[in-house]
Design an enzyme around this catalytic site. Structure first.
Site, short mmCIF file in Angstrom:
data_model
loop_
_atom_site.label_atom_id
_atom_site.label_comp_id
_atom_site.label_asym_id
_atom_site.label_seq_id
_atom_site.Cartn_x
_atom_site.Cartn_y
_atom_site.Cartn_z
CG HIS A 267 47.29 43.99 22.50
ND1 HIS A 267 47.64 45.06 22.65
CD2 HIS A 267 47.54 43.28 23.82
CE1 HIS A 267 48.27 45.34 23.77
NE2 HIS A 267 48.43 44.21 24.58
CG ASP A 279 50.54 45.97 27.35
OD1 ASP A 279 50.38 44.91 26.49
OD2 ASP A 279 49.97 46.61 28.22
CD GLU A 312 44.74 43.49 25.25
OE1 GLU A 312 44.64 42.76 25.94
OE2 GLU A 312 45.23 44.62 25.28
CD GLU A 313 46.24 47.75 26.43
OE1 GLU A 313 45.50 47.67 27.58
OE2 GLU A 313 47.57 47.24 26.70
CG ASP A 341 49.46 41.09 26.10
OD1 ASP A 341 50.04 42.28 26.10
OD2 ASP A 341 48.18 41.14 26.33
CG HIS A 437 48.82 49.70 31.00
ND1 HIS A 437 47.42 49.48 31.32
CD2 HIS A 437 49.08 48.94 29.94
CE1 HIS A 437 46.90 48.37 30.67
NE2 HIS A 437 47.96 48.11 29.83
#
Length: 472
Positions: A267, A279, A312-313, A341, A437
């Site tokens: 992603h 990420d 994707e998120e 990922d 994140h």
């Protein structure tokens, strides 16, 4: 490293022989020296520069993501690929300001709160009412708080509902709270095992009330407040923008995909909280660099579709859109999906990650190919099953269509065990990725060495795949 059982190992070796043209190991298959000298980190840095120039993030539906997709496409076109964009729309959710929970002199820290995606907006001042929390049990049991309509018997409309995270979806809790007339919903972490800290989540449909996740510690303070008759109000504020936006996947094919082919994907989008370098600029960089290396090599081998997924998120939307747009015949021709990922974690492990519980002959063959490669480099690697909390990653979308999958992964926010610290080095008790994140997920949060190792493993494995597997 787990050892394969004898019957599975025989199947794995047989499948591996199919994949690599009767070779028993990848140890003898070498990359050209020129390819090995190219550092995939250059793509991470390019994506970091794009994020910096576009408000510090590359989330789907933002200019940062659009520039990221253009960078990937430009690199692939320069290598001779025919690039295509796959456009789609998705429900957009953006937090315009940090959430707030406060009462009397208690205001928890920002990092203890997380707005659930698809929460409604609202600035509510109302009493908190606990809903079947079960906090008096010793030890705490798995929670069913807010999972049944009966849990809300006696709930006073206009109050803020406090429930525990547990066995049912967040959506169920939100729907039942709304039906009971709650002005807002606070979900505290369950408090069992490792479920005590901050957590994220997503509602499957848009809520009409604010929905917030909080740590177990904050939840307990709110539960105490709910029992205090002198406390009249708790403030709950969530400020979000919702709607629909468009974004796109980036796709290229190496070879003719009218027959069987492999899909390799990562992603491309990140979260709104930061630039999203581990990420998942790391996975995108590994897939991109592999595609560029293979574009320069003679011979086709097994046809490959390289995919860079959007949104994707937001719930695996890009990969799910791609699969739903294919005919049943086209989906059957996908022999395997490989997902990357987070492959540059600074406190890394090296994991071959499965999203299915049962291994097919093809899965075993690909696993063995990766194991053989890492063994040839004297690098530790471990096979593991994905923890299926939340939405997982794009491999879950393929597994949901009964397509065999695996992923390469170097760890997320969970703490590294003593066993893994001994196996992979690094710091036990610390997260594999301390900036998961978060705004600090910058290029400095990517380990260049392990990123290159995972990229080399992917390139080497794909170079050996042969187009001799029958259609399913």
């Amino acid at each position: 490293m787990p050892r394969l059982q004898p019957n599975i190992r025989r199947t794995a070796l047989a499948a591996c022989a199919l994949l690599i043209g009767a070779a028993s190991s990848y140890a003898d298959v070498g990359l050209p020296a020129s390819a090995m000298q190219i550092d995939p980190f250059r793509h991470v840095q390019a994506l970091q520069d794009i994020a910096t120039a576009n408000g510090g993030n590359r989330a789907a539906g933002t200019p940062g993501y659009d520039r990221s997709a253009e960078y990937i496409a430009d690199q692939l076109r320069a290598a001779g690929y025919n690039v295509r964009f796959e456009e789609f729309t998705f429900p957009f959710f953006d937090e315009r300001s940090p959430p707030v929970v406060a009462f009397e002199s208690f205001t928890p820290p920002r990092e203890a709160l997380r707005t659930l995606a698809s929460s409604g907006s609202g600035d509510v001042a109302a009493p908190v009412q606990a809903v079947d929390l079960g906090l008096d049990e010793e030890p705490l049991q798995t929670s069913t708080s807010g999972c049944e309509r009966e849990d809300f018997a006696g709930f006073i409309p206009g109050h803020i509902a406090l429930v525990r995270r547990g066995t049912c979806p967040f959506q169920t809790k939100a729907e039942l709270a709304q039906a009971a007339g709650a002005a807002g919903l606070i979900i505290m972490n369950q408090g069992t095992g490792d479920q005590a800290g901050t957590f994220g989540g997503r509602l499957s449909t848009q809520a009409s009330i604010p929905v917030l996740g909080v740590t177990t510690e904050v939840g307990r303070k709110l539960a105490e407040a709910a029992q205090d008759p002198s406390l009249k109000q708790v403030r709950l504020k969530v400020d979000v923008e919702t709607g629909t936006r468009s974004t796109r996947n980036v796709l290229v094919d190496r070879g003719e995909t009218s027959g069987s082919f492999i899909v390799v994907g990562a992603h491309l989008d990140g979260v709104a909280e930061g630039p999203g370098m581990n990420d998942n600029a790391s996975g995108s960089a590994a897939v991109l660099e592999t595609a560029l290396r293979l574009a320069k090599e003679a011979g086709i081998g097994m046809p490959i579709r390289f995919a860079f997924w959007g949104a994707e998120e937001r719930g695996l939307i890009g990969s799910r859109h791609h699969l739903d747009a294919l005919s049943e015949d086209e989906r059957r021709r996908i022999r395997f999906y490989i997902n990357l990922d987070m492959v540059g974690s600074v406190n890394f492990g090296r994991f071959i990650q499965l999203s299915q519980t049962e291994r097919t002959a093809e899965t075993a063959g690909f696993i063995q190919a990766f194991i053989d490669h890492f063994a040839s480099k004297n690098l530790a690697v471990e096979e593991r099953s994905r923890n299926q909390r939340g939405f997982g990653s794009d491999d879950a979308a393929f597994a949901g269509k009964n397509i065999p999958t695996l992923g390469l992964f170097t760890g997320a926010s969970n703490a590294k065990t003593d066993e893994h610290a001994a196996r992979f080095d690094g710091k036990a008790g610390q997260p594999y990725d301390p900036c998961y994140h978060k705004a600090c997920d910058t290029a400095e949060n990517v380990d260049r060495v392990v990123l290159r190792q995972m990229t080399d493993a992917l390139t080497q494995m794909l170079r050996g795949a042969r187009p001799i597997m029958p259609d399913r």
